[in-house]
Design a protein around this motif. Sequence first.
Motif, PDB file in Angstrom:
ATOM      1  N   ILE A 283      -4.982 -29.817  -0.935  1.00  0.00           N
ATOM      2  CA  ILE A 283      -5.877 -30.667   0.150  1.00  0.00           C
ATOM      3  C   ILE A 283      -6.057 -29.243   1.545  1.00  0.00           C
ATOM      4  O   ILE A 283      -6.763 -29.576   2.433  1.00  0.00           O
ATOM      5  CB  ILE A 283      -5.535 -31.972   1.095  1.00  0.00           C
ATOM      6  CG1 ILE A 283      -5.894 -32.387   1.933  1.00  0.00           C
ATOM      7  CG2 ILE A 283      -3.972 -31.484   1.451  1.00  0.00           C
ATOM      8  CD1 ILE A 283      -7.834 -32.849   1.685  1.00  0.00           C
ATOM      9  N   TYR A 284      -4.546 -28.865   1.667  1.00  0.00           N
ATOM     10  CA  TYR A 284      -4.569 -27.998   2.570  1.00  0.00           C
ATOM     11  C   TYR A 284      -5.692 -26.588   1.564  1.00  0.00           C
ATOM     12  O   TYR A 284      -6.551 -25.718   3.204  1.00  0.00           O
ATOM     13  CB  TYR A 284      -3.653 -27.340   2.443  1.00  0.00           C
ATOM     14  CG  TYR A 284      -2.865 -27.731   3.581  1.00  0.00           C
ATOM     15  CD1 TYR A 284      -2.396 -28.643   4.984  1.00  0.00           C
ATOM     16  CD2 TYR A 284      -1.533 -29.046   2.481  1.00  0.00           C
ATOM     17  CE1 TYR A 284      -1.628 -29.615   4.816  1.00  0.00           C
ATOM     18  CE2 TYR A 284      -0.938 -29.847   3.168  1.00  0.00           C
ATOM     19  CZ  TYR A 284      -0.802 -30.177   4.346  1.00  0.00           C
ATOM     20  OH  TYR A 284      -0.457 -30.840   4.554  1.00  0.00           O
TER      21      TYR A 284
ATOM     22  N   GLY B 174      -5.522 -24.630   7.385  1.00  0.00           N
ATOM     23  CA  GLY B 174      -5.322 -25.301   6.062  1.00  0.00           C
ATOM     24  C   GLY B 174      -5.179 -26.718   6.671  1.00  0.00           C
ATOM     25  O   GLY B 174      -5.054 -27.953   5.617  1.00  0.00           O
ATOM     26  N   GLY B 175      -4.508 -27.379   7.859  1.00  0.00           N
ATOM     27  CA  GLY B 175      -4.232 -28.857   8.734  1.00  0.00           C
ATOM     28  C   GLY B 175      -5.571 -28.743   8.891  1.00  0.00           C
ATOM     29  O   GLY B 175      -6.650 -29.023   8.280  1.00  0.00           O
ATOM     30  N   GLY B 176      -5.434 -29.866  10.015  1.00  0.00           N
ATOM     31  CA  GLY B 176      -6.425 -30.823  10.100  1.00  0.00           C
ATOM     32  C   GLY B 176      -6.394 -31.000  11.622  1.00  0.00           C
ATOM     33  O   GLY B 176      -7.750 -30.430  11.878  1.00  0.00           O
ATOM     34  N   THR B 177      -6.249 -30.463  12.942  1.00  0.00           N
ATOM     35  CA  THR B 177      -6.996 -30.207  13.944  1.00  0.00           C
ATOM     36  C   THR B 177      -7.166 -28.719  14.300  1.00  0.00           C
ATOM     37  O   THR B 177      -8.424 -28.705  14.196  1.00  0.00           O
ATOM     38  CB  THR B 177      -5.958 -30.238  14.953  1.00  0.00           C
ATOM     39  OG1 THR B 177      -4.631 -31.567  14.954  1.00  0.00           O
ATOM     40  CG2 THR B 177      -5.970 -30.187  16.834  1.00  0.00           C
ATOM     41  N   GLY B 178      -6.731 -27.298  14.312  1.00  0.00           N
ATOM     42  CA  GLY B 178      -7.462 -26.418  14.438  1.00  0.00           C
ATOM     43  C   GLY B 178      -8.120 -25.847  13.288  1.00  0.00           C
ATOM     44  O   GLY B 178      -9.381 -25.148  13.692  1.00  0.00           O
ATOM     45  N   SER B 179      -8.174 -25.968  11.960  1.00  0.00           N
ATOM     46  CA  SER B 179      -8.647 -26.139  11.241  1.00  0.00           C
ATOM     47  C   SER B 179     -10.468 -26.710  11.432  1.00  0.00           C
ATOM     48  O   SER B 179     -11.420 -26.846  11.018  1.00  0.00           O
ATOM     49  CB  SER B 179      -8.292 -26.605   9.506  1.00  0.00           C
ATOM     50  OG  SER B 179      -9.409 -26.865   8.654  1.00  0.00           O
TER      51      SER B 179
ATOM     52  N   GLY C  56     -11.692 -15.392  16.020  1.00  0.00           N
ATOM     53  CA  GLY C  56     -11.895 -16.071  15.847  1.00  0.00           C
ATOM     54  C   GLY C  56     -10.674 -15.387  15.063  1.00  0.00           C
ATOM     55  O   GLY C  56     -10.239 -14.391  14.944  1.00  0.00           O
ATOM     56  N   LEU C  57      -8.968 -15.706  15.102  1.00  0.00           N
ATOM     57  CA  LEU C  57      -7.455 -15.274  14.134  1.00  0.00           C
ATOM     58  C   LEU C  57      -7.127 -16.589  13.589  1.00  0.00           C
ATOM     59  O   LEU C  57      -7.167 -17.998  13.678  1.00  0.00           O
ATOM     60  CB  LEU C  57      -7.221 -14.747  15.401  1.00  0.00           C
ATOM     61  CG  LEU C  57      -5.207 -14.467  14.299  1.00  0.00           C
ATOM     62  CD1 LEU C  57      -5.727 -13.655  13.316  1.00  0.00           C
ATOM     63  CD2 LEU C  57      -4.686 -14.224  15.446  1.00  0.00           C
ATOM     64  N   GLY C  58      -8.203 -17.005  11.775  1.00  0.00           N
ATOM     65  CA  GLY C  58      -7.083 -17.947  11.265  1.00  0.00           C
ATOM     66  C   GLY C  58      -6.419 -17.221  10.285  1.00  0.00           C
ATOM     67  O   GLY C  58      -6.485 -16.348   9.771  1.00  0.00           O
ATOM     68  N   ILE C  59      -5.536 -18.485  10.098  1.00  0.00           N
ATOM     69  CA  ILE C  59      -4.096 -18.248   8.797  1.00  0.00           C
ATOM     70  C   ILE C  59      -4.923 -18.849   7.645  1.00  0.00           C
ATOM     71  O   ILE C  59      -5.027 -20.524   8.077  1.00  0.00           O
ATOM     72  CB  ILE C  59      -3.227 -18.690   9.946  1.00  0.00           C
ATOM     73  CG1 ILE C  59      -3.253 -17.968  11.563  1.00  0.00           C
ATOM     74  CG2 ILE C  59      -2.102 -18.511   9.029  1.00  0.00           C
ATOM     75  CD1 ILE C  59      -3.048 -16.497  11.018  1.00  0.00           C
ATOM     76  N   LEU C  60      -5.027 -18.316   6.845  1.00  0.00           N
ATOM     77  CA  LEU C  60      -4.850 -18.635   5.275  1.00  0.00           C
ATOM     78  C   LEU C  60      -3.677 -19.234   4.991  1.00  0.00           C
ATOM     79  O   LEU C  60      -3.078 -19.098   5.094  1.00  0.00           O
ATOM     80  CB  LEU C  60      -6.316 -18.113   4.634  1.00  0.00           C
ATOM     81  CG  LEU C  60      -6.922 -17.347   4.488  1.00  0.00           C
ATOM     82  CD1 LEU C  60      -7.632 -16.679   3.784  1.00  0.00           C
ATOM     83  CD2 LEU C  60      -8.349 -18.738   4.661  1.00  0.00           C
ATOM     84  N   PRO C  61      -3.827 -20.524   4.667  1.00  0.00           N
ATOM     85  CA  PRO C  61      -2.820 -21.068   4.079  1.00  0.00           C
ATOM     86  C   PRO C  61      -2.393 -20.379   2.509  1.00  0.00           C
ATOM     87  O   PRO C  61      -3.202 -20.361   2.018  1.00  0.00           O
ATOM     88  CB  PRO C  61      -2.960 -23.293   3.474  1.00  0.00           C
ATOM     89  CG  PRO C  61      -4.415 -23.069   3.560  1.00  0.00           C
ATOM     90  CD  PRO C  61      -5.018 -21.673   4.471  1.00  0.00           C
ATOM     91  N   SER C  62      -0.749 -20.827   2.416  1.00  0.00           N
ATOM     92  CA  SER C  62      -0.241 -20.024   0.926  1.00  0.00           C
ATOM     93  C   SER C  62      -0.634 -21.820   0.102  1.00  0.00           C
ATOM     94  O   SER C  62      -1.089 -22.411   0.092  1.00  0.00           O
ATOM     95  CB  SER C  62       1.539 -19.839   0.862  1.00  0.00           C
ATOM     96  OG  SER C  62       2.113 -21.000   1.226  1.00  0.00           O
TER      97      SER C  62
ATOM     98  N   ARG D 299       4.159 -14.924   2.125  1.00  0.00           N
ATOM     99  CA  ARG D 299       5.336 -15.453   2.056  1.00  0.00           C
ATOM    100  C   ARG D 299       6.400 -14.578   1.111  1.00  0.00           C
ATOM    101  O   ARG D 299       5.502 -14.405   0.185  1.00  0.00           O
ATOM    102  CB  ARG D 299       4.414 -17.258   1.148  1.00  0.00           C
ATOM    103  CG  ARG D 299       4.212 -17.695   2.377  1.00  0.00           C
ATOM    104  CD  ARG D 299       5.185 -18.587   3.345  1.00  0.00           C
ATOM    105  NE  ARG D 299       5.972 -19.136   2.397  1.00  0.00           N
ATOM    106  CZ  ARG D 299       6.401 -20.066   1.895  1.00  0.00           C
ATOM    107  NH1 ARG D 299       5.310 -21.244   2.110  1.00  0.00           N
ATOM    108  NH2 ARG D 299       6.747 -20.915   1.396  1.00  0.00           N
ATOM    109  N   LYS D 300       7.207 -14.885   1.701  1.00  0.00           N
ATOM    110  CA  LYS D 300       8.309 -14.152  -0.152  1.00  0.00           C
ATOM    111  C   LYS D 300       8.863 -15.568  -0.934  1.00  0.00           C
ATOM    112  O   LYS D 300       9.169 -16.532   0.334  1.00  0.00           O
ATOM    113  CB  LYS D 300       9.128 -13.483   0.641  1.00  0.00           C
ATOM    114  CG  LYS D 300       9.004 -12.285   1.340  1.00  0.00           C
ATOM    115  CD  LYS D 300      10.570 -11.994   2.233  1.00  0.00           C
ATOM    116  CE  LYS D 300       9.868 -10.567   3.194  1.00  0.00           C
ATOM    117  NZ  LYS D 300      10.615 -10.128   3.991  1.00  0.00           N
ATOM    118  N   THR D 301       9.587 -14.986  -1.791  1.00  0.00           N
ATOM    119  CA  THR D 301       9.765 -16.075  -2.279  1.00  0.00           C
ATOM    120  C   THR D 301      11.209 -16.890  -2.212  1.00  0.00           C
ATOM    121  O   THR D 301      11.898 -15.829  -2.131  1.00  0.00           O
ATOM    122  CB  THR D 301       9.735 -15.867  -4.060  1.00  0.00           C
ATOM    123  OG1 THR D 301      10.167 -14.643  -4.518  1.00  0.00           O
ATOM    124  CG2 THR D 301       8.247 -15.763  -4.235  1.00  0.00           C
ATOM    125  N   GLY D 302      11.478 -17.740  -2.777  1.00  0.00           N
ATOM    126  CA  GLY D 302      13.042 -18.419  -1.970  1.00  0.00           C
ATOM    127  C   GLY D 302      13.102 -18.566  -0.438  1.00  0.00           C
ATOM    128  O   GLY D 302      14.181 -19.254  -0.128  1.00  0.00           O
TER     129      GLY D 302
END
Length: 392
Positions: A145-146, A108-113, A133-139, A173-176
């Motif tokens: 933009i992410y 989701g960011g700039g450098t790694g993405s 590759g091990l890719g992490i998707l943003p929530s 991701r957990k709420t709260g």
Amino acid sequence: MKLAMIGFGQAGGKIVEKFLEYDDRTGSGIVRSAVAVNTAKADLLGLERVPEENRVLIGQTRVKGHGVGADNELGAEIAEEDIDEVQSVIDNIPVHEIDAFLIIAGLGGGTGSGGSPVLAKHLKRIYTEPVYGLGILPSSDEGGIYTLNAARSFQTFVREVDNLLVFDNDAWRKTGESMESGYEEINDEIVKRFGILFGAGEVDAQGEVAESVVDSSEIVNTLDSGGVSTVGYAAEEVTDDSGGGLLSRFKSDGTSDNMDAANTTNRITSLVRKAALGRLTLPCEINGAERALLVLSGPPAELNRKGIERGRKWLEEQTGSMEVRGGDYPVSDSSYVASVILLSGVHNVPRIKELQQVAIEAQENIDEIRAESEENLEQLVEDDEDELDPLF
């Protein structure tokens, strides 16, 4: 399995740190070499376990060590320009001792993405070892933009690696909870799953050898289908019933042993189902996965061939794949039995389709806003154009 891990960007660097911590704690020795690449100096300084000589700051002439500000096109450009700096550190990796490269990045960011697909393409051109590759998707609540970055990076990254293992933050991701504690917990979950998977096949300190050995070639063959992979995990604490009751002590016909074997088999088959049908690193329909690998980890007495074979057969039926491998990974001092399932070449992934759709809408919105902004600026300046002479 021995890996050369390269964390690209902030998330990638943090996850490599977690893998090094896991190695120290368990003695797995998965990470043969660790490298961190970033455009932000502060992120590299925050690392503790990656050796200083293996931390590569790129893009200094362009962004002065301040990062690329979620601009993954700029991240890709900088990675291409400074690829020789990254290669000079990779040159020190004893490649003859590794089974594969693993590039880890938040998408989701700039450098790694932006940079991770560039590095993958470069490594595949030079080395014969697989590049994963091990890719992490943003929530989804991280913003448009992410999501747009992730969709574009995913599309490119999956084409440049031999297989893309995916972890979806949205499903975890957990709420709260705060962002920091949330990501800390997510990184622990990532390393727990992939740690058992990549650690399989190692002989532990007590010299326990698996009944059905899963070595690096099994993992490589499973990932050889290419495309996208997801990992499932389930664990159960082992209670010490060795004392038994009076009756079990006096039974001499082996009934107690038979019951223990049946309970062990049932526990294994149950854990296999939970791992496959529970929360995967990338939620998807398991039917149609091209290949699968099943690893059972835990105390040797709690693992048996019959349970593993039953679990493997069930997995064959559920995926429809004839290429389902399986085995055990005995860990004498563990108090848990854990099942890890690698599903390679998955196709029915609603989250990826949703990500791409949201990204297309975000791209259209950005284009509309830019056009509107230019029009508003023209109107603002045109109002006084007839009365004022331009400066030049």
